[in-house]
Every structure is written in structure tokens, then in C-alpha cells.
Design a protein around this motif. Structure first.
Motif, PDB file in Angstrom:
ATOM      1  N   PHE A 143      -1.060  -4.487   6.391  1.00 47.51           N
ATOM      2  CA  PHE A 143      -0.471  -3.488   5.323  1.00 47.51           C
ATOM      3  C   PHE A 143      -1.225  -2.305   5.163  1.00 47.51           C
ATOM      4  O   PHE A 143      -0.793  -1.241   4.863  1.00 47.51           O
ATOM      5  CB  PHE A 143      -0.274  -4.237   4.033  1.00 47.51           C
ATOM      6  CG  PHE A 143       0.156  -3.546   2.976  1.00 47.51           C
ATOM      7  CD1 PHE A 143       1.458  -2.925   2.731  1.00 47.51           C
ATOM      8  CD2 PHE A 143      -0.737  -3.104   1.964  1.00 47.51           C
ATOM      9  CE1 PHE A 143       2.088  -2.465   1.604  1.00 47.51           C
ATOM     10  CE2 PHE A 143      -0.155  -2.500   0.809  1.00 47.51           C
ATOM     11  CZ  PHE A 143       1.053  -2.058   0.706  1.00 47.51           C
ATOM     12  N   LEU A 144      -2.629  -2.392   5.040  1.00 49.56           N
ATOM     13  CA  LEU A 144      -3.577  -1.151   4.858  1.00 49.56           C
ATOM     14  C   LEU A 144      -3.413  -0.457   5.879  1.00 49.56           C
ATOM     15  O   LEU A 144      -3.458   0.646   5.824  1.00 49.56           O
ATOM     16  CB  LEU A 144      -4.922  -1.677   4.533  1.00 49.56           C
ATOM     17  CG  LEU A 144      -5.014  -2.665   3.208  1.00 49.56           C
ATOM     18  CD1 LEU A 144      -6.474  -3.023   3.112  1.00 49.56           C
ATOM     19  CD2 LEU A 144      -4.762  -1.585   1.968  1.00 49.56           C
ATOM     20  N   ASP A 145      -3.503  -0.976   7.152  1.00 48.22           N
ATOM     21  CA  ASP A 145      -3.373   0.015   8.400  1.00 48.22           C
ATOM     22  C   ASP A 145      -2.079   0.828   8.387  1.00 48.22           C
ATOM     23  O   ASP A 145      -1.917   2.038   9.016  1.00 48.22           O
ATOM     24  CB  ASP A 145      -3.361  -0.845   9.732  1.00 48.22           C
ATOM     25  CG  ASP A 145      -4.490  -1.593   9.813  1.00 48.22           C
ATOM     26  OD1 ASP A 145      -5.642  -0.929   9.373  1.00 48.22           O
ATOM     27  OD2 ASP A 145      -4.676  -2.728  10.514  1.00 48.22           O
ATOM     28  N   LYS A 146      -0.861   0.240   7.849  1.00 48.28           N
ATOM     29  CA  LYS A 146       0.182   1.041   7.801  1.00 48.28           C
ATOM     30  C   LYS A 146       0.222   2.223   6.733  1.00 48.28           C
ATOM     31  O   LYS A 146       0.705   3.221   7.171  1.00 48.28           O
ATOM     32  CB  LYS A 146       1.647   0.041   7.433  1.00 48.28           C
ATOM     33  CG  LYS A 146       1.912  -0.847   8.729  1.00 48.28           C
ATOM     34  CD  LYS A 146       3.079  -1.728   8.263  1.00 48.28           C
ATOM     35  CE  LYS A 146       3.630  -2.756   9.308  1.00 48.28           C
ATOM     36  NZ  LYS A 146       4.684  -3.311   9.032  1.00 48.28           N
ATOM     37  N   TYR A 147      -0.386   1.692   5.656  1.00 46.78           N
ATOM     38  CA  TYR A 147      -0.615   2.779   4.704  1.00 46.78           C
ATOM     39  C   TYR A 147      -1.199   3.921   5.300  1.00 46.78           C
ATOM     40  O   TYR A 147      -1.107   5.147   5.032  1.00 46.78           O
ATOM     41  CB  TYR A 147      -1.164   2.112   3.394  1.00 46.78           C
ATOM     42  CG  TYR A 147      -1.605   3.257   2.518  1.00 46.78           C
ATOM     43  CD1 TYR A 147      -0.787   3.625   1.405  1.00 46.78           C
ATOM     44  CD2 TYR A 147      -2.947   3.702   2.408  1.00 46.78           C
ATOM     45  CE1 TYR A 147      -1.082   4.722   0.658  1.00 46.78           C
ATOM     46  CE2 TYR A 147      -3.429   4.698   1.516  1.00 46.78           C
ATOM     47  CZ  TYR A 147      -2.509   5.395   0.564  1.00 46.78           C
ATOM     48  OH  TYR A 147      -2.753   5.952  -0.425  1.00 46.78           O
ATOM     49  N   CYS A 148      -2.339   3.562   5.979  1.00 43.13           N
ATOM     50  CA  CYS A 148      -3.444   4.650   6.583  1.00 43.13           C
ATOM     51  C   CYS A 148      -2.467   5.315   7.531  1.00 43.13           C
ATOM     52  O   CYS A 148      -2.723   6.827   7.579  1.00 43.13           O
ATOM     53  CB  CYS A 148      -4.579   3.844   7.137  1.00 43.13           C
ATOM     54  SG  CYS A 148      -5.894   3.291   5.826  1.00 43.13           S
ATOM     55  N   SER A 149      -1.819   4.880   8.234  1.00 41.59           N
ATOM     56  CA  SER A 149      -1.012   5.774   9.206  1.00 41.59           C
ATOM     57  C   SER A 149      -0.111   6.540   8.610  1.00 41.59           C
ATOM     58  O   SER A 149       0.174   7.626   9.069  1.00 41.59           O
ATOM     59  CB  SER A 149      -0.248   4.789  10.201  1.00 41.59           C
ATOM     60  OG  SER A 149      -1.066   4.051  10.993  1.00 41.59           O
ATOM     61  N   ALA A 150       0.610   6.122   7.466  1.00 40.20           N
ATOM     62  CA  ALA A 150       1.458   6.795   6.792  1.00 40.20           C
ATOM     63  C   ALA A 150       0.959   8.037   6.195  1.00 40.20           C
ATOM     64  O   ALA A 150       1.684   8.986   6.073  1.00 40.20           O
ATOM     65  CB  ALA A 150       2.260   6.050   6.001  1.00 40.20           C
ATOM     66  N   ASN A 183     -12.764 -11.010   4.298  1.00 38.92           N
ATOM     67  CA  ASN A 183     -12.655 -10.879   5.894  1.00 38.92           C
ATOM     68  C   ASN A 183     -11.582 -10.411   6.320  1.00 38.92           C
ATOM     69  O   ASN A 183     -11.716  -9.550   7.182  1.00 38.92           O
ATOM     70  CB  ASN A 183     -12.974 -12.335   6.382  1.00 38.92           C
ATOM     71  CG  ASN A 183     -14.698 -12.764   6.138  1.00 38.92           C
ATOM     72  OD1 ASN A 183     -15.429 -12.145   6.064  1.00 38.92           O
ATOM     73  ND2 ASN A 183     -14.559 -14.050   6.331  1.00 38.92           N
ATOM     74  N   SER A 184     -10.522 -10.594   5.601  1.00 40.70           N
ATOM     75  CA  SER A 184      -9.178 -10.094   6.151  1.00 40.70           C
ATOM     76  C   SER A 184      -9.085  -8.653   5.851  1.00 40.70           C
ATOM     77  O   SER A 184      -8.954  -7.773   6.693  1.00 40.70           O
ATOM     78  CB  SER A 184      -8.245 -10.627   5.330  1.00 40.70           C
ATOM     79  OG  SER A 184      -6.935 -10.128   5.760  1.00 40.70           O
ATOM     80  N   LEU A 185      -9.647  -8.117   4.401  1.00 42.18           N
ATOM     81  CA  LEU A 185      -9.525  -6.815   4.271  1.00 42.18           C
ATOM     82  C   LEU A 185     -10.937  -6.138   4.766  1.00 42.18           C
ATOM     83  O   LEU A 185     -10.866  -4.880   4.578  1.00 42.18           O
ATOM     84  CB  LEU A 185      -9.682  -6.689   2.639  1.00 42.18           C
ATOM     85  CG  LEU A 185      -8.102  -7.216   2.045  1.00 42.18           C
ATOM     86  CD1 LEU A 185      -8.461  -7.159   0.636  1.00 42.18           C
ATOM     87  CD2 LEU A 185      -7.182  -6.494   2.480  1.00 42.18           C
ATOM     88  N   GLN A 186     -11.782  -6.891   5.296  1.00 37.52           N
ATOM     89  CA  GLN A 186     -13.134  -6.135   5.695  1.00 37.52           C
ATOM     90  C   GLN A 186     -13.724  -5.295   4.622  1.00 37.52           C
ATOM     91  O   GLN A 186     -14.513  -4.328   4.737  1.00 37.52           O
ATOM     92  CB  GLN A 186     -12.864  -5.121   6.739  1.00 37.52           C
ATOM     93  CG  GLN A 186     -12.346  -5.686   7.999  1.00 37.52           C
ATOM     94  CD  GLN A 186     -11.937  -4.506   8.998  1.00 37.52           C
ATOM     95  OE1 GLN A 186     -12.114  -3.498   8.980  1.00 37.52           O
ATOM     96  NE2 GLN A 186     -11.101  -5.299  10.177  1.00 37.52           N
ATOM     97  N   VAL A 187     -13.785  -5.981   3.433  1.00 39.67           N
ATOM     98  CA  VAL A 187     -14.189  -5.503   2.200  1.00 39.67           C
ATOM     99  C   VAL A 187     -15.526  -6.591   1.906  1.00 39.67           C
ATOM    100  O   VAL A 187     -14.851  -7.559   1.193  1.00 39.67           O
ATOM    101  CB  VAL A 187     -13.584  -5.284   1.012  1.00 39.67           C
ATOM    102  CG1 VAL A 187     -14.123  -4.951  -0.154  1.00 39.67           C
ATOM    103  CG2 VAL A 187     -12.463  -4.056   1.340  1.00 39.67           C
ATOM    104  N   HIS A 188     -16.516  -6.327   1.970  1.00 41.50           N
ATOM    105  CA  HIS A 188     -17.582  -7.423   1.643  1.00 41.50           C
ATOM    106  C   HIS A 188     -18.275  -7.028   0.214  1.00 41.50           C
ATOM    107  O   HIS A 188     -19.249  -8.122  -0.184  1.00 41.50           O
ATOM    108  CB  HIS A 188     -18.514  -7.589   2.884  1.00 41.50           C
ATOM    109  CG  HIS A 188     -17.739  -8.115   4.088  1.00 41.50           C
ATOM    110  ND1 HIS A 188     -17.124  -9.214   4.284  1.00 41.50           N
ATOM    111  CD2 HIS A 188     -17.364  -7.257   5.195  1.00 41.50           C
ATOM    112  CE1 HIS A 188     -16.489  -9.311   5.253  1.00 41.50           C
ATOM    113  NE2 HIS A 188     -16.672  -8.060   6.042  1.00 41.50           N
TER     114      HIS A 188
END
Length: 76
Positions: A1-8, A36-41
Motif C-alpha cells: 500500500f505504501l509503495d503504491k502511495y509513493c509511486s502515485a 517489520n512489514s512497514l520497515q519502521v522500527h
């Protein structure tokens, strides 16, 4: 979802500046899986964001009292 947001949007997520907050009842395994899924630690909750309190809780009168006081001072 976040990757799609970044692309758009053309925006990018800065994982070093990103943080996440979980409620008290969230299980440790769920927390780790989401981080881990969001890569936010970074798991923190700052006191304010954009000048507003981030953790309002049950007592909204106490949390937002400073706003009422500031407005009242300007009205005087």
C-alpha cells in the motif's frame, strides 16, 4: 500500500524519521510483525505533533485546556 502511495504521489518514506505507536493491548508479536512489514522500527509517541497533543486519552478537557486558555487570553 505504501509503495503504491509513493509511486502515485512521487513522495518517499524516510524510514529513519518514521515512528509508530501501538495501543497498550497490542501484542508484542503483532507489534514486531507490523514494524517489520512497514520497515519502521522506531516505536515512540511524541508529546505534540503540529502543535497538537498526540495522546488525548479520556480527559479531553484537561488535554485541550491550554487552547481554551490561549483563546480566552486573546479575547480579553
Amino acid at each position: 500500500f505504501l509503495d503504491k502511495y509513493c509511486s502515485a504521489s512521487g513522495q518517499r518514506i524516510n524510514h529513519d524519521k518514521s515512528s509508530i505507536f501501538f495501543s497498550k493491548g497490542c501484542l508484542g508479536q503483532v507489534r514486531e510483525a507490523v514494524k517489520n512489514s512497514l520497515q519502521v522500527h522506531n516505536e515512540t509517541l511524541s508529546e505534540r505533533y503540529l502543535g497538537m497533543p498526540t495522546n488525548v486519552g479520556q480527559s479531553k478537557n484537561g488535554t485541550f485546556k491550554y487552547l481554551r486558555d490561549r483563546v480566552w487570553e486573546k479575547i480579553k
